[in-house]
Design a protein around this motif. Structure first.
Motif, PDB file in Angstrom:
ATOM      1  N   ASP A 249      34.644  78.454  72.525  1.00 27.85           N
ATOM      2  CA  ASP A 249      34.563  77.737  71.252  1.00 27.85           C
ATOM      3  C   ASP A 249      33.250  76.965  71.148  1.00 27.85           C
ATOM      4  O   ASP A 249      32.971  76.085  71.947  1.00 27.85           O
TER       5      ASP A 249
ATOM      6  N   ASP B 209      31.972  75.461  68.100  1.00 29.84           N
ATOM      7  CA  ASP B 209      31.944  74.341  67.161  1.00 29.84           C
ATOM      8  C   ASP B 209      33.064  73.333  67.425  1.00 29.84           C
ATOM      9  O   ASP B 209      33.206  72.354  66.692  1.00 29.84           O
TER      10      ASP B 209
ATOM     11  N   LEU C 179      39.463  76.896  68.006  1.00 29.29           N
ATOM     12  CA  LEU C 179      39.741  78.288  67.691  1.00 29.29           C
ATOM     13  C   LEU C 179      38.468  79.100  67.891  1.00 29.29           C
ATOM     14  O   LEU C 179      37.363  78.594  67.708  1.00 29.29           O
ATOM     15  N   VAL C 180      38.637  80.354  68.256  1.00 24.27           N
ATOM     16  CA  VAL C 180      37.477  81.200  68.521  1.00 24.27           C
ATOM     17  C   VAL C 180      37.328  82.244  67.421  1.00 24.27           C
ATOM     18  O   VAL C 180      38.233  83.050  67.196  1.00 24.27           O
TER      19      VAL C 180
ATOM     20  N   GLU D  64      31.833  83.636  67.679  1.00 27.61           N
ATOM     21  CA  GLU D  64      31.857  82.862  68.920  1.00 27.61           C
ATOM     22  C   GLU D  64      32.235  83.756  70.093  1.00 27.61           C
ATOM     23  O   GLU D  64      31.677  83.645  71.189  1.00 27.61           O
TER      24      GLU D  64
HETATM   25 CA   LIG Z   1      35.340  77.574  66.948  1.00 30.02          CA
END
Ligand SMILES: [Ca+2]
Ligand SMILES: [Ca+2]
Length: 72
Positions: free
Chosen positions: A51, A53, A57-58, A62
């Motif tokens: 991840d 940011d 969640l990916v 990413e």
């Molecule tokens: Ca993310």
């Protein structure tokens, strides 16, 4: 330009509900499907590693970025 087709296929495989995001729960479910043990903490750590940011969640971007960095 790297070939991302394989990454996209892997991403789609992990993204069980096809919402374009990999959650820690989906990662843990995958590990269990593969017959691996995976604790919630391990799944969270794996997601955190990919991840970029920090939203937990990916995304596909990413995921591809992570795979590209970690594959020779
Ligand atoms: Ca993310
Ligand atoms: Ca998903």
């Amino acid at each position: 330009m790297p070939d991302t087709t394989e990454y996209e296929a892997t991403f789609a495989f992990v993204d069980a509900d096809s919402d374009g995001l990999i959650s820690a729960q989906e990662y843990a479910d995958l590990m269990h499907r593969l017959g691996d043990t995976c604790t919630e903490a391990q799944a969270l750590a794996a997601i955190e590693a990919m991840d970029q940011d920090g939203d937990g969640l990916v995304t596909l971007d990413e995921f591809i970025g992570y795979m590209s960095d970690h594959e020779a």
